[in-house]
Write an enzyme that holds these catalytic residues in place. Structure first.
Site, PDB file in Angstrom:
ATOM      1  N   HIS A 263      51.582  40.762  52.433  1.00  0.00           N
ATOM      2  CA  HIS A 263      50.484  39.807  52.377  1.00  0.00           C
ATOM      3  C   HIS A 263      49.181  40.572  52.227  1.00  0.00           C
ATOM      4  O   HIS A 263      49.008  41.655  52.796  1.00  0.00           O
ATOM      5  CB  HIS A 263      50.437  38.943  53.646  1.00  0.00           C
ATOM      6  CG  HIS A 263      49.566  37.738  53.527  1.00  0.00           C
ATOM      7  ND1 HIS A 263      48.200  37.786  53.720  1.00  0.00           N
ATOM      8  CD2 HIS A 263      49.854  36.440  53.206  1.00  0.00           C
ATOM      9  CE1 HIS A 263      47.693  36.572  53.546  1.00  0.00           C
ATOM     10  NE2 HIS A 263      48.662  35.743  53.224  1.00  0.00           N
TER      11      HIS A 263
ATOM     12  N   ASP B 194      55.353  32.370  52.432  1.00  0.00           N
ATOM     13  CA  ASP B 194      55.759  31.791  51.148  1.00  0.00           C
ATOM     14  C   ASP B 194      57.257  31.955  50.905  1.00  0.00           C
ATOM     15  O   ASP B 194      57.894  31.084  50.306  1.00  0.00           O
ATOM     16  CB  ASP B 194      54.975  32.445  50.007  1.00  0.00           C
ATOM     17  CG  ASP B 194      53.479  32.243  50.137  1.00  0.00           C
ATOM     18  OD1 ASP B 194      53.061  31.081  50.259  1.00  0.00           O
ATOM     19  OD2 ASP B 194      52.725  33.231  50.137  1.00  0.00           O
TER      20      ASP B 194
END
Length: 439
Positions: free
Chosen positions: A312, A370
């Site tokens: 991330h 995600d």
């Protein structure tokens, strides 16, 4: 709600050519301090250069705090792990909007207020009929959400706190209805009206998957997982879409237009479209026996392939949202069974291999939110094109909270980033008959 001023002021000294200036340094409740550069150009003739605004604080905010190094995400001071385990989406929405967790009566009144606005004007249906059936649902959402401003003239005066409040309620309430309508339109089924006795997540599922011809029983595992996903995606500080909304809102644009702008920014694969990209990657890998090949490709700096859903930009350790969602992911897959779904089997095996690989451990490339939300949506039979739409439904709460905070901030100004111009210097106009062709 009055915004708290920045805490202790210090000074940083900047020397440039023959000038030395003092720049105030402010510290908030937590996190890094900031240099106040508002007088920089006036005193030095310089601007800052910060592509992507990675070192720029564009505002002060009381809503969300992230510590990417430690993997911390707080909504109004509350850890995301506690909210995901003990709360529900409506309670979190109240928290983001108003600053504190509600009492039972406050929550009941809030839910009632939201439920009053779940329907959309019947003429909105005509907007959907203007789109092709194969239009991406995010394209539809950008259009119909922006068009709400043509229906609700009583909530467009952004200087009126009461109108700002009613606009916030309308947007939170109507987003699931509009999103479900986008899905139904794409598959040629009739629109399904909201049922206000259902929870927010249950209503979303009901409007997407029920039909007028048969009773529909909502899977409680699905509802629980979706509610948790909504909580985890409700806000994430000054990301691209939130910053877009603040920038649009700084011009005085109405809230419906601002949220439409945020939806457009969210659509990008580097932002809200990341969970769509996860499914695309899994389909590219194709089968479990090809995982080692793609793991090696991900390690190769000269190979453009990337493992989507791992690592991330903000979190340098484990994404705290992924920690929560991993549990929900495994629960829903266990409940539904995955023996007949090769994509979901592939996802779980990829997770296992990556979490055991020293390269990914060293680089801290852990599965992120995600990765797990994409798998859950796939298990719920939600089409890939709707993944980002559901993200937008969740994030609307954070967007409108950030927008309201910005409008009420006395320091708020119209956004006007600067640039480093690298084009042609001044030159005089040359008549067309005297111009030479450039090679």
């Amino acid at each position: 709600m009055t915004m708290v001023a920045p805490k202790t002021q210090h000074v940083a000294r900047l020397s440039y050519q023959d000038k030395t200036i003092d720049l105030p340094v402010y510290f908030g409740t937590d996190g890094p301090g900031v240099l106040d550069l508002q007088e920089l150009h006036k005193k030095t003739g310089l601007f800052t250069f910060d592509p992507g605004f990675m070192s720029t604080a564009s505002c002060k905010s009381e809503i969300t705090f992230i510590d990417g190094e430690k993997g911390i995400l707080l909504y109004r001071g509350y850890p995301i792990e506690q909210l995901a385990e003990k709360s529900d989406f409506m309670e979190v929405a109240y928290l983001l909007l108003y600053g504190d967790l509600p009492s039972k009566k406050q929550k009941d009144d809030f839910v009632l207020s939201i439920n009053k606005h779940t329907l959309v004007h019947e003429q909105v249906i005509s907007f959907y009929r203007g789109f092709r059936r194969d239009a991406h649902p995010m394209a539809v959402m950008v259009g119909v959400v922006g068009a709400l401003s043509s229906f609700y003239h009583d909530s467009l005066d952004i200087q009126d706190p009461a109108q700002r409040h009613i606009a916030a309620l309308r947007l939170i309430a109507k987003m699931p209805t509009l999103a479900a309508m986008a899905y139904k339109y794409s598959i040629g089924q009739p629109f399904v009206y909201p049922q206000n006795h259902l929870s927010y997540a249950q209503n979303m599922i009901y409007m997407m998957f029920s039909t007028p011809t048969a009773p529909y029983e909502i899977n409680p595992i699905w509802a629980k997982a979706l509610d948790r996903i909504l909580i985890l995606h409700a806000d994430h500080e000054q990301n691209a879409s939130t910053s877009t909304i603040r920038l649009a809102g700084s011009s005085g644009a109405n809230p419906f237009a601002c949220i439409a702008a945020g939806i457009a920014a969210l659509w990008g694969p580097a932002h809200g479209g990341a969970n769509e990209a996860v499914l695309g990657m899994l389909e590219e890998i194709g089968s479990i026996d090809r995982i080692p090949e793609f793991i090696q490709r991900a390690k190769d700096k000269n190979d453009p392939f990337r493992l989507m859903g791992f690592g991330h930009r903000v979190y340098k350790s484990y994404d705290p949202r992924a920690t929560v969602l991993r549990q929900s992911c495994h629960e829903i897959l266990e409940e539904l069974g995955i023996k007949d779904n090769p994509i979901l089997q592939l996802a779980l095996e990829l997770e296992r291999v990556a979490l055991a690989d020293e390269y990914f451990i060293e680089k801290k490339l852990y599965p992120n939110v995600d990765f797990y939300s994409g798998i859950i949506f796939k298990a719920m039979n939600i089409p890939v094109s709707m993944f980002t739409v559901l993200f937008a439904v969740a994030r609307t709460v954070g967007w409108i909270s950030q927008w309201k905070e910005m409008i009420a901030d006395p320091m708020q100004k119209i956004g006007r980033p600067r640039q480093l111009y690298v084009g042609k210097p001044y030159r005089d106009y040359i008549p067309i008959d005297k111009r030479q062709e450039e090679n």
